[in-house]
Design a protein around this motif. Structure first.
Motif, PDB file in Angstrom:
ATOM      1  N   TRP A  55       8.259 -35.609 -28.560  1.00 45.51           N
ATOM      2  CA  TRP A  55       7.989 -34.201 -28.833  1.00 45.51           C
ATOM      3  C   TRP A  55       8.457 -33.844 -30.243  1.00 45.51           C
ATOM      4  O   TRP A  55       7.763 -33.130 -30.973  1.00 45.51           O
ATOM      5  CB  TRP A  55       8.686 -33.321 -27.793  1.00 45.51           C
ATOM      6  CG  TRP A  55       8.303 -31.881 -27.926  1.00 45.51           C
ATOM      7  CD1 TRP A  55       7.245 -31.254 -27.340  1.00 45.51           C
ATOM      8  CD2 TRP A  55       8.947 -30.895 -28.736  1.00 45.51           C
ATOM      9  NE1 TRP A  55       7.201 -29.931 -27.732  1.00 45.51           N
ATOM     10  CE2 TRP A  55       8.240 -29.693 -28.580  1.00 45.51           C
ATOM     11  CE3 TRP A  55      10.057 -30.908 -29.567  1.00 45.51           C
ATOM     12  CZ2 TRP A  55       8.601 -28.518 -29.223  1.00 45.51           C
ATOM     13  CZ3 TRP A  55      10.420 -29.735 -30.221  1.00 45.51           C
ATOM     14  CH2 TRP A  55       9.695 -28.560 -30.041  1.00 45.51           C
ATOM     15  N   TRP A  81       8.868 -25.833 -24.069  1.00 47.49           N
ATOM     16  CA  TRP A  81       8.485 -27.189 -23.681  1.00 47.49           C
ATOM     17  C   TRP A  81       9.448 -27.746 -22.630  1.00 47.49           C
ATOM     18  O   TRP A  81       9.007 -28.321 -21.626  1.00 47.49           O
ATOM     19  CB  TRP A  81       8.446 -28.100 -24.912  1.00 47.49           C
ATOM     20  CG  TRP A  81       8.141 -29.511 -24.551  1.00 47.49           C
ATOM     21  CD1 TRP A  81       6.905 -30.032 -24.271  1.00 47.49           C
ATOM     22  CD2 TRP A  81       9.064 -30.587 -24.396  1.00 47.49           C
ATOM     23  NE1 TRP A  81       7.021 -31.373 -23.956  1.00 47.49           N
ATOM     24  CE2 TRP A  81       8.340 -31.731 -24.025  1.00 47.49           C
ATOM     25  CE3 TRP A  81      10.442 -30.686 -24.536  1.00 47.49           C
ATOM     26  CZ2 TRP A  81       8.941 -32.956 -23.793  1.00 47.49           C
ATOM     27  CZ3 TRP A  81      11.041 -31.911 -24.316  1.00 47.49           C
ATOM     28  CH2 TRP A  81      10.292 -33.034 -23.947  1.00 47.49           C
ATOM     29  N   THR A  85       8.364 -28.755 -18.891  1.00 47.54           N
ATOM     30  CA  THR A  85       8.359 -30.195 -18.618  1.00 47.54           C
ATOM     31  C   THR A  85       9.376 -30.597 -17.564  1.00 47.54           C
ATOM     32  O   THR A  85       9.153 -31.530 -16.797  1.00 47.54           O
ATOM     33  CB  THR A  85       8.621 -30.977 -19.928  1.00 47.54           C
ATOM     34  OG1 THR A  85       7.693 -30.537 -20.919  1.00 47.54           O
ATOM     35  CG2 THR A  85       8.454 -32.469 -19.726  1.00 47.54           C
TER      36      THR A  85
END
Length: 109
Positions: A55, A81, A85
């Motif tokens: 990432w 994120w 995730t």
């Protein structure tokens, strides 16, 4: 209008190892804070690290340092994120608490 076209066609940014390491460092700190606050659950720390590394590469590659603030953008995109995730799972949290307790009790012997 011409400036906008140039902005959209800008090639991916090259980044240094130091910049990548800083992004990984901050993302790991964000993950640690979110996990402590029980906002995310991390079952496999190695997987977390590898995903953060990927990432971070993507972030550094696409980050527009000419028009955006690094800290603000990293915090905004990073937290989102991580939350998407690694959603919080109480069951996983209970499993990990039990494992940590056993590890700690056997290390003292």
């Amino acid at each position: 209008m011409q400036d906008n076209k140039m902005h959209q066609q800008r090639s991916p940014r090259n980044y240094s190892t130091e910049e990548l390491c800083c992004t990984v460092f901050y993302m790991a700190r964000y993950a640690e804070a979110l996990e402590a606050d029980k906002a995310i659950s991390v079952e496999n720390e190695r997987e977390l690290f590898l995903m953060i590394l990927d990432w971070a590469k993507e972030f550094e590659h696409s980050f527009d340092c000419y028009s955006k603030d690094y800290s603000t953008e990293l915090e905004s995109r990073g937290f989102r994120w991580l939350l998407e995730t690694f959603p919080y799972s109480p069951e996983l949290d209970d499993d990990l608490d039990g494992d940590n307790g056993m590890e700690m009790s056997t290390h003292g012997m």
